[in-house]
Design a protein around this motif. Structure first.
Motif, PDB file in Angstrom:
ATOM      1  N   UNK A  13      72.591  36.460 -35.255  1.00  0.00           N
ATOM      2  CA  UNK A  13      72.010  37.310 -34.064  1.00  0.00           C
ATOM      3  C   UNK A  13      73.157  37.726 -32.975  1.00  0.00           C
ATOM      4  N   UNK A  14      74.417  37.163 -33.298  1.00  0.00           N
ATOM      5  CA  UNK A  14      75.562  37.817 -32.332  1.00  0.00           C
ATOM      6  C   UNK A  14      75.408  36.894 -31.043  1.00  0.00           C
ATOM      7  N   UNK A  15      74.948  35.623 -30.785  1.00  0.00           N
ATOM      8  CA  UNK A  15      74.843  34.965 -29.553  1.00  0.00           C
ATOM      9  C   UNK A  15      75.944  34.182 -29.287  1.00  0.00           C
ATOM     10  N   UNK A  16      76.343  34.041 -28.188  1.00  0.00           N
ATOM     11  CA  UNK A  16      77.645  33.177 -27.735  1.00  0.00           C
ATOM     12  C   UNK A  16      77.425  31.937 -27.599  1.00  0.00           C
ATOM     13  N   UNK A  17      78.151  30.834 -27.743  1.00  0.00           N
ATOM     14  CA  UNK A  17      78.240  29.576 -27.917  1.00  0.00           C
ATOM     15  C   UNK A  17      79.119  28.886 -26.846  1.00  0.00           C
ATOM     16  N   UNK A  18      78.766  27.824 -26.142  1.00  0.00           N
ATOM     17  CA  UNK A  18      79.702  27.017 -25.290  1.00  0.00           C
ATOM     18  C   UNK A  18      79.642  25.750 -25.779  1.00  0.00           C
ATOM     19  N   UNK A  19      80.844  25.312 -26.296  1.00  0.00           N
ATOM     20  CA  UNK A  19      80.753  23.856 -26.730  1.00  0.00           C
ATOM     21  C   UNK A  19      81.122  23.020 -25.521  1.00  0.00           C
ATOM     22  N   UNK A  27      87.494  16.018 -27.026  1.00  0.00           N
ATOM     23  CA  UNK A  27      87.970  17.050 -26.344  1.00  0.00           C
ATOM     24  C   UNK A  27      89.132  17.724 -27.307  1.00  0.00           C
ATOM     25  N   UNK A  28      89.780  17.216 -27.888  1.00  0.00           N
ATOM     26  CA  UNK A  28      90.826  18.140 -28.777  1.00  0.00           C
ATOM     27  C   UNK A  28      90.077  18.697 -29.787  1.00  0.00           C
ATOM     28  N   UNK A  29      89.026  18.054 -30.614  1.00  0.00           N
ATOM     29  CA  UNK A  29      88.264  18.590 -31.535  1.00  0.00           C
ATOM     30  C   UNK A  29      87.176  19.588 -31.018  1.00  0.00           C
ATOM     31  N   UNK A  30      86.740  19.711 -29.755  1.00  0.00           N
ATOM     32  CA  UNK A  30      86.005  20.739 -29.206  1.00  0.00           C
ATOM     33  C   UNK A  30      86.693  21.634 -29.211  1.00  0.00           C
ATOM     34  N   UNK A  38      85.722  31.389 -32.368  1.00  0.00           N
ATOM     35  CA  UNK A  38      85.840  32.206 -31.382  1.00  0.00           C
ATOM     36  C   UNK A  38      84.745  32.039 -30.551  1.00  0.00           C
ATOM     37  N   UNK A  39      84.535  30.832 -29.740  1.00  0.00           N
ATOM     38  CA  UNK A  39      83.625  30.589 -29.036  1.00  0.00           C
ATOM     39  C   UNK A  39      84.234  30.090 -27.593  1.00  0.00           C
ATOM     40  N   UNK A  40      83.344  29.692 -26.625  1.00  0.00           N
ATOM     41  CA  UNK A  40      84.063  29.113 -25.164  1.00  0.00           C
ATOM     42  C   UNK A  40      83.922  27.829 -25.421  1.00  0.00           C
ATOM     43  N   UNK A  41      84.495  27.012 -24.311  1.00  0.00           N
ATOM     44  CA  UNK A  41      84.489  25.472 -24.664  1.00  0.00           C
ATOM     45  C   UNK A  41      84.864  24.934 -23.195  1.00  0.00           C
ATOM     46  N   UNK A  42      84.242  23.437 -22.929  1.00  0.00           N
ATOM     47  CA  UNK A  42      84.809  23.032 -21.807  1.00  0.00           C
ATOM     48  C   UNK A  42      85.108  21.444 -22.589  1.00  0.00           C
ATOM     49  N   UNK A  98      89.581  25.087 -16.966  1.00  0.00           N
ATOM     50  CA  UNK A  98      89.193  26.545 -17.076  1.00  0.00           C
ATOM     51  C   UNK A  98      89.656  27.498 -18.329  1.00  0.00           C
ATOM     52  N   UNK A  99      90.589  26.654 -19.065  1.00  0.00           N
ATOM     53  CA  UNK A  99      91.177  27.400 -20.338  1.00  0.00           C
ATOM     54  C   UNK A  99      90.100  27.642 -21.181  1.00  0.00           C
ATOM     55  N   UNK A 100      89.400  26.985 -21.467  1.00  0.00           N
ATOM     56  CA  UNK A 100      88.096  27.455 -22.465  1.00  0.00           C
ATOM     57  C   UNK A 100      87.196  28.462 -22.111  1.00  0.00           C
ATOM     58  N   UNK A 101      87.173  28.647 -20.843  1.00  0.00           N
ATOM     59  CA  UNK A 101      86.304  29.707 -20.317  1.00  0.00           C
ATOM     60  C   UNK A 101      86.833  31.034 -19.699  1.00  0.00           C
ATOM     61  N   UNK A 102      88.035  31.176 -19.711  1.00  0.00           N
ATOM     62  CA  UNK A 102      88.690  32.258 -19.040  1.00  0.00           C
ATOM     63  C   UNK A 102      88.582  33.405 -19.375  1.00  0.00           C
ATOM     64  N   UNK A 103      88.129  33.679 -20.780  1.00  0.00           N
ATOM     65  CA  UNK A 103      87.856  34.951 -21.370  1.00  0.00           C
ATOM     66  C   UNK A 103      86.325  35.287 -21.553  1.00  0.00           C
ATOM     67  N   UNK A 104      85.679  34.196 -20.896  1.00  0.00           N
ATOM     68  CA  UNK A 104      84.132  34.386 -20.959  1.00  0.00           C
ATOM     69  C   UNK A 104      83.693  35.572 -19.917  1.00  0.00           C
ATOM     70  N   UNK A 105      82.893  36.608 -20.463  1.00  0.00           N
ATOM     71  CA  UNK A 105      82.606  37.805 -19.500  1.00  0.00           C
ATOM     72  C   UNK A 105      81.635  37.420 -18.569  1.00  0.00           C
ATOM     73  N   UNK A 106      80.636  36.475 -18.984  1.00  0.00           N
ATOM     74  CA  UNK A 106      79.571  36.545 -18.141  1.00  0.00           C
ATOM     75  C   UNK A 106      78.641  35.149 -18.781  1.00  0.00           C
ATOM     76  N   UNK A 107      77.607  34.863 -18.109  1.00  0.00           N
ATOM     77  CA  UNK A 107      76.920  33.802 -18.590  1.00  0.00           C
ATOM     78  C   UNK A 107      75.556  34.235 -19.281  1.00  0.00           C
TER      79      UNK A 107
END
Length: 107
Positions: A13-19, A27-30, A38-42, A98-107
């Motif tokens: 469905x094109x949903x966005x994921x936050x790992x 941490x490195x695996x995530x 091509x997802x976001x991560x913390x 913040x490197x993993x979420x810096x391109x995240x447009x919104x919640x």
């Protein structure tokens, strides 16, 4: 199995994921797997208010991008040694959090 089918459907469905994986072993695996799909991560410490206080977090992301531009443009070389060191230290800390979420447009 149920979780796997849910994730497959959400991805279709094109949903966005936050790992999220803040333990040292994960941490490195995530980071690798999130980048691969091509997802976001913390993958470091979870910052308080990361989901509830998005406006403040967005300001810090803008500051991170500004510092990265300064570093790329060699602006740090024009500063005093102490000021350049402080900015590099701040840049390192912001990238870590913040490197993993810096391109995240919104919640």
């Amino acid at each position: 199995k149920e979780a796997n089918s849910y994730l497959e459907g959400a991805a279709r469905d094109g949903k966005t994921f936050l790992f999220i994986g803040t333990k040292r072993q994960a941490s490195t695996l995530i980071a690798q797997e999130a980048k691969r799909c091509d997802s976001f991560y913390v993958n470091h410490r979870w910052l308080g208010g990361m989901l509830t206080n998005w406006t403040t977090l967005k300001e810090r992301i803008i500051h991170l991008k500004d510092l990265e531009q300064q570093e790329a443009g060699n602006t740090f070389d024009l500063l005093t040694k102490k000021e350049a060191t402080l900015r590099r230290k701040e840049l390192k800390k912001l990238r870590q959090h913040l490197d993993g979420v810096k391109t995240m447009p919104s919640l």
